[in-house]
Design a protein around this motif. Structure first.
Motif, mmCIF file in Angstrom:
data_model
loop_
_atom_site.group_PDB
_atom_site.id
_atom_site.type_symbol
_atom_site.label_atom_id
_atom_site.label_comp_id
_atom_site.label_asym_id
_atom_site.label_seq_id
_atom_site.Cartn_x
_atom_site.Cartn_y
_atom_site.Cartn_z
ATOM 1 N N PRO A 273 0.824 -1.204 0.000
ATOM 2 C CA PRO A 273 0.000 0.000 0.000
ATOM 3 C C PRO A 273 0.863 1.261 0.000
ATOM 4 O O PRO A 273 0.456 2.299 -0.499
ATOM 5 C CB PRO A 273 -0.818 -0.117 1.290
ATOM 6 C CG PRO A 273 -0.818 -1.581 1.601
ATOM 7 C CD PRO A 273 0.483 -2.091 1.091
ATOM 8 N N ALA A 274 2.071 1.173 0.580
ATOM 9 C CA ALA A 274 2.911 2.359 0.696
ATOM 10 C C ALA A 274 3.781 2.548 -0.536
ATOM 11 O O ALA A 274 4.236 3.641 -0.831
ATOM 12 C CB ALA A 274 3.789 2.245 1.928
ATOM 13 N N ALA A 275 4.046 1.436 -1.267
ATOM 14 C CA ALA A 275 4.971 1.519 -2.394
ATOM 15 C C ALA A 275 4.334 2.286 -3.547
ATOM 16 O O ALA A 275 3.178 2.082 -3.874
ATOM 17 C CB ALA A 275 5.345 0.118 -2.854
ATOM 18 N N THR B 13 1.456 -10.443 -2.910
ATOM 19 C CA THR B 13 1.201 -10.623 -1.475
ATOM 20 C C THR B 13 1.269 -12.087 -1.078
ATOM 21 O O THR B 13 1.279 -12.988 -1.924
ATOM 22 C CB THR B 13 -0.192 -10.087 -1.117
ATOM 23 O OG1 THR B 13 -1.170 -10.852 -1.840
ATOM 24 C CG2 THR B 13 -0.333 -8.618 -1.453
ATOM 25 N N GLY B 14 1.270 -12.298 0.224
ATOM 26 C CA GLY B 14 1.225 -13.664 0.742
ATOM 27 C C GLY B 14 -0.027 -14.389 0.307
ATOM 28 O O GLY B 14 -0.010 -15.597 0.036
ATOM 29 N N LEU C 253 4.975 -17.337 10.532
ATOM 30 C CA LEU C 253 3.793 -17.467 9.681
ATOM 31 C C LEU C 253 3.766 -16.351 8.649
ATOM 32 O O LEU C 253 3.900 -15.168 8.983
ATOM 33 C CB LEU C 253 2.538 -17.421 10.549
ATOM 34 C CG LEU C 253 1.231 -17.894 9.912
ATOM 35 C CD1 LEU C 253 1.327 -19.355 9.512
ATOM 36 C CD2 LEU C 253 0.066 -17.685 10.881
ATOM 37 N N LEU C 254 3.604 -16.710 7.376
ATOM 38 C CA LEU C 254 3.622 -15.734 6.285
ATOM 39 C C LEU C 254 2.380 -14.844 6.359
ATOM 40 O O LEU C 254 1.259 -15.333 6.306
ATOM 41 C CB LEU C 254 3.656 -16.452 4.939
ATOM 42 C CG LEU C 254 3.767 -15.570 3.706
ATOM 43 C CD1 LEU C 254 5.199 -15.087 3.532
ATOM 44 C CD2 LEU C 254 3.326 -16.327 2.464
ATOM 45 N N PRO C 255 2.540 -13.520 6.479
ATOM 46 C CA PRO C 255 1.365 -12.620 6.507
ATOM 47 C C PRO C 255 0.741 -12.517 5.121
ATOM 48 O O PRO C 255 1.441 -12.296 4.134
ATOM 49 C CB PRO C 255 1.952 -11.280 6.971
ATOM 50 C CG PRO C 255 3.403 -11.341 6.609
ATOM 51 C CD PRO C 255 3.817 -12.780 6.636
ATOM 52 N N GLU C 256 -0.558 -12.666 5.041
ATOM 53 C CA GLU C 256 -1.243 -12.650 3.749
ATOM 54 C C GLU C 256 -1.284 -11.266 3.120
ATOM 55 O O GLU C 256 -1.275 -11.129 1.898
ATOM 56 C CB GLU C 256 -2.675 -13.192 3.897
ATOM 57 C CG GLU C 256 -2.747 -14.675 4.213
ATOM 58 C CD GLU C 256 -4.161 -15.223 4.052
ATOM 59 O OE1 GLU C 256 -5.029 -14.467 3.590
ATOM 60 O OE2 GLU C 256 -4.380 -16.392 4.395
ATOM 61 N N ARG D 252 8.335 -8.648 -0.962
ATOM 62 C CA ARG D 252 9.397 -7.652 -0.782
ATOM 63 C C ARG D 252 9.396 -7.106 0.643
ATOM 64 O O ARG D 252 10.449 -6.946 1.270
ATOM 65 C CB ARG D 252 9.216 -6.498 -1.780
ATOM 66 C CG ARG D 252 10.389 -5.512 -1.782
ATOM 67 C CD ARG D 252 10.064 -4.292 -2.643
ATOM 68 N NE ARG D 252 9.792 -4.648 -4.031
ATOM 69 C CZ ARG D 252 10.724 -4.836 -4.953
ATOM 70 N NH1 ARG D 252 11.999 -4.741 -4.626
ATOM 71 N NH2 ARG D 252 10.394 -5.130 -6.200
ATOM 72 N N GLU D 253 8.206 -6.834 1.138
ATOM 73 C CA GLU D 253 8.097 -6.239 2.477
ATOM 74 C C GLU D 253 8.621 -7.168 3.567
ATOM 75 O O GLU D 253 9.175 -6.705 4.572
ATOM 76 C CB GLU D 253 6.636 -5.876 2.772
ATOM 77 C CG GLU D 253 6.152 -4.654 2.032
ATOM 78 C CD GLU D 253 4.687 -4.370 2.321
ATOM 79 O OE1 GLU D 253 4.406 -3.246 2.756
ATOM 80 O OE2 GLU D 253 3.844 -5.261 2.120
#
Length: 284
Positions: free
Chosen positions: A29-31, A81-82, A107-110, A115-116
């Motif tokens: 969202p920030a990129a 994204t995840g 645990l991979l955040p969805e 990159r983040e």
């Protein structure tokens, strides 16, 4: 004044530092946002690569996805994204995203991009989960446990066939044993249960002193007076070929080695003995 078509000073340098989204989906969202918060859509390649390939303006990273002893080499967009990675894993393994537990440094955040969370080339992505077919093929834990217990019981040799009991039972039914009544439960008689054998093959009688809360185990040599509360358990099994009589054990200590065995107990008294000794009083 700035010439027409030229960018403002500093804009070009800023654009070089922006991460490129993959097809506009799944980016941070920030990129790619300007200081004013407006979305930047210039199709510029990020100047700092993560070591992956760049195809059609998309920066890719090489992953090793490991699931159920299977390994998959995957090239995936670094700004996806995840949740999107889970969709990719679904296409590889058939494992629905909702049933995936994806691990990368936890645990991979969805909601975050690869990159983040600093995924790099050659990163190992661990996946845990079962397909719907796998789940349907397995019984519920309760059913499985019941089947295991049943199988274990079937494997066990009946007590009356075990050598230690066989030597007593082979003597045959005592002549003076009390008569049995099959298929009937009766209260304890007012007289001692007599005419039975103990483990050494000697005669034994059982007297239930309810007013004293004691069980008296009597042999020719002596009488043991046991508080009911000291008896840990009572087990019994029908005698093969003579199912109207049982062999019964009173557990006097913490292990099976402390069982006191009594043979040729009339079947109609078995439940009453257990209930009386273990604290469930019988009122008829």
């Amino acid at each position: 004044a700035v010439p027409a078509g030229a960018e403002e000073p500093g804009m070009e340098a800023e654009a070089q530092q922006l991460a490129l989204g993959c097809g506009g989906a799944g980016g941070s969202p920030a990129a790619g946002r300007s200081p004013e918060g407006e979305q930047r859509r210039e199709p510029l390649q990020a100047s700092v690569s993560n070591g992956g390939d760049a195809e059609g303006g998309r920066e890719l990273v090489e992953l090793k996805v490991i699931w159920n002893k299977n390994k998959y080499d995957v090239k995936f967009c670094l700004d996806s994204t995840g949740a999107e990675l889970k969709q990719k894993i679904h296409s590889l393994t058939g494992l629905p995203p909702a049933m995936q537990k994806v691990m990368f440094k936890g645990l991979l955040p969805e909601e975050k991009t690869l990159r983040e969370i600093k995924v790099t080339n050659g990163a190992k992505i661990m996946v845990v989960g079962s397909t719907i077919n796998d789940v349907l093929a397995v019984n519920t834990p309760k059913e499985a446990a019941q089947q295991e217990v049943k199988a274990e019981e079937n494997k066990k040799e009946p007590l009356c066939r075990q050598k230690q009991h066989r030597k007593v039972l082979d003597k045959g039914k005592p002549d003076d044993v009390m008569p049995s009544v099959k298929g009937v439960q009766e209260r304890l008689p007012t007289v001692p249960l007599s005419g039975m054998y103990n483990k050494s093959g000697g005669k034994v009688r059982l007297t239930f002193k309810l007013e004293q809360d004691q069980l008296w185990i009597g042999t020719k040599e002596r009488t043991e007076k046991l508080p009911m509360g000291s008896i840990k358990n009572v087990v019994s099994e029908p005698i093969e070929g003579h199912e109207d009589y049982h062999m019964m054990a009173f557990q006097l200590g913490p292990t099976e080695a402390s069982y006191y065995w009594v043979y040729w107990v009339p079947t109609q008294y078995v439940d009453a003995i257990k209930d009386t000794v273990l604290g469930k009083w019988q009122y008829f």
